[in-house]
Design an enzyme around this catalytic site. Sequence first.
Site, PDB file in Angstrom:
ATOM      1  N   ASP A  96       0.856  -1.189   0.000  1.00  0.00           N
ATOM      2  CA  ASP A  96       0.000   0.000   0.000  1.00  0.00           C
ATOM      3  C   ASP A  96       0.888   1.234   0.000  1.00  0.00           C
ATOM      4  O   ASP A  96       2.122   1.107  -0.049  1.00  0.00           O
ATOM      5  CB  ASP A  96      -0.914   0.002   1.243  1.00  0.00           C
ATOM      6  CG  ASP A  96      -0.137   0.181   2.543  1.00  0.00           C
ATOM      7  OD1 ASP A  96       1.107   0.212   2.509  1.00  0.00           O
ATOM      8  OD2 ASP A  96      -0.779   0.294   3.604  1.00  0.00           O
TER       9      ASP A  96
ATOM     10  N   ASP B 292       1.400   4.711   2.405  1.00  0.00           N
ATOM     11  CA  ASP B 292       0.987   5.311   3.679  1.00  0.00           C
ATOM     12  C   ASP B 292       1.377   6.781   3.734  1.00  0.00           C
ATOM     13  O   ASP B 292       2.479   7.154   3.328  1.00  0.00           O
ATOM     14  CB  ASP B 292       1.686   4.585   4.840  1.00  0.00           C
ATOM     15  CG  ASP B 292       1.514   3.086   4.775  1.00  0.00           C
ATOM     16  OD1 ASP B 292       0.440   2.607   5.154  1.00  0.00           O
ATOM     17  OD2 ASP B 292       2.455   2.387   4.327  1.00  0.00           O
TER      18      ASP B 292
ATOM     19  N   ASP C 154      -3.310   4.391   2.831  1.00  0.00           N
ATOM     20  CA  ASP C 154      -3.640   4.723   4.226  1.00  0.00           C
ATOM     21  C   ASP C 154      -3.315   6.186   4.479  1.00  0.00           C
ATOM     22  O   ASP C 154      -2.208   6.631   4.189  1.00  0.00           O
ATOM     23  CB  ASP C 154      -2.803   3.881   5.204  1.00  0.00           C
ATOM     24  CG  ASP C 154      -3.215   2.417   5.225  1.00  0.00           C
ATOM     25  OD1 ASP C 154      -4.343   2.109   4.786  1.00  0.00           O
ATOM     26  OD2 ASP C 154      -2.409   1.585   5.690  1.00  0.00           O
TER      27      ASP C 154
END
Length: 510
Positions: free
Chosen positions: A343, A345, A434
């Site tokens: 992902d 962040d 995120d």
Amino acid sequence: MDPLQAAHSGPRKKRPRQTGTLMVSSPHDVRFGDLVLFILEKKMGTTRRAFLMELARRKGFRVENELSDSVTHIVAENNSGNDVLEWLQVQNIQASSRLELLDVSWLIECMGAGKPVEMTGKHQLLVRRDYPASPKPGPQKTPSLAVQKISEYACQRRTTLNNCNCIFTNAFEILAENCEFRENESSYVTYMRAASVLKSLPFTIISMKDTEGIPCLGEKVKCIIEEIIEDGESSEVNAVLNDERYQSFKLFTSVFGVGLKTSEKWFRMGFRSLNKIKSDKSLKFTRMQKAGFLYYEDLVSCVTRAEAEAVSMLVKEAVWAFLPGAFISMTGGFRRGKEIGHDVDFLITSPEVTEDEKQQLLHKVISLWEKKGLLLYSDLVESTFEKLKLPSRKVDALDHFQKCFLILKLHHQRVDSDKSPQQGGKTWKAIRVDLVVCPYERRAFALLGWTGSRQFERDLRRYATHERKMMLDNHALYDKTKRIFLKAESEEEIFAHLGLDYIEPWERNA
Ligand code: CTP
Ligand code: MN
Ligand code: MN
């Protein structure tokens, strides 16, 4: 053949001793006066040593017959740094920190170049662990050479992405993951700590002797290392890789939104493939899992750095539309220098805005992306942060900041502007993102906490608790002895409060 090699290969054919030309040293001009060499005879032998000394002198190097205080460089062959230190100790000589311990390969390169060449890591003899292991009693001098013991805490080790023990760390990570799937916490920690310490080593383990003095390697772990050294693989790891439960859990948890509980349930129900699960009418999926299945292929293919940078632009555009003064940092694996991640962040913070403005930010950003058709999934968690709350005692505690877990639509063109959209094909990739928002005065703690790695964070907290009587989490650092919160404006200040040397983000890949 290289004369140096010839001398090294020893008396295969009995050659007449070249005493006349080589052994007797005639005076030579010293051209490199700053360097005073001493060549260690141990394991090299008299003949080769004499040969190298003569050669070096002819090239203008100062080479001493005896070891003295003036010596700046010790050259050795087939000796480790510790071997040389041991030898020095037997001679009752104190090794000063300015004394270079070098492999003969350095001298040979110097001879080739006709001048001193730069000393790099491959030339420097490695001194490992706590030397001397057991100082002899009596008024013995201890070597002042800075020899660092490897710490049991990842936050006292520098762990870059140059892992030269992959063969072992991959094995331990598989074993750890299997323990995680079986909820065997203590074995999980054992294997993760072993993998972590091996990642920090500047050398590859090639024999069991290399493991001496390294912390976090218990009996069980050493047995596995030994097996890998001998056979190139571990039977235990192979058993795990072939284990049905491991394979199924690995597959199920690769779906966004599927954790241990769901995996356990599906495994018990007899499911072994994702297709069977997706098409089963009796199963209920959460919103997260539905998104996980929908974008499965995109999400399992890792995020590249170029994609992360493109997402960063997207985040900046949206956040700055509402809060132009906001600070946005990419955290997680990409901040540690990784080229791929699962992902992307981000930590967002801003000075001089009201609590209300800050609280609204993520909501505004999300609805902007929704309007633009870029929002594939979002889960916003409101802040439960309390200023006066003590840091959590748990090493794995989740933080209380407002955050959102997203899946965004990233158009290929935003990654590679040259790429013309292909006819009919999908023009975007789903990316997990995120976002965390923290109070401005807590940004250093949040940044440290969200940069990872997980193992590094765990050990920072463990170190704070056990070595400093302090409590650290993503929000604050509390000194239990003084009963005060320690403020910090930067990560450096947090390390300093903890009495730790600063470890750069790219050295936190523990
Ligand atoms: N983290 C956290 N609280 C969470 C989730 C994550 O404090 N609820 C921290 C973890 O300590 C982790 C970092 O944020 O080190 C980033 O988490 P994650 O994205 O899961 O891991 P990465 O290290 O970025 O790995 P990857 O590249 O696979 O994303
Ligand atoms: Mn990440
Ligand atoms: Mn993350």
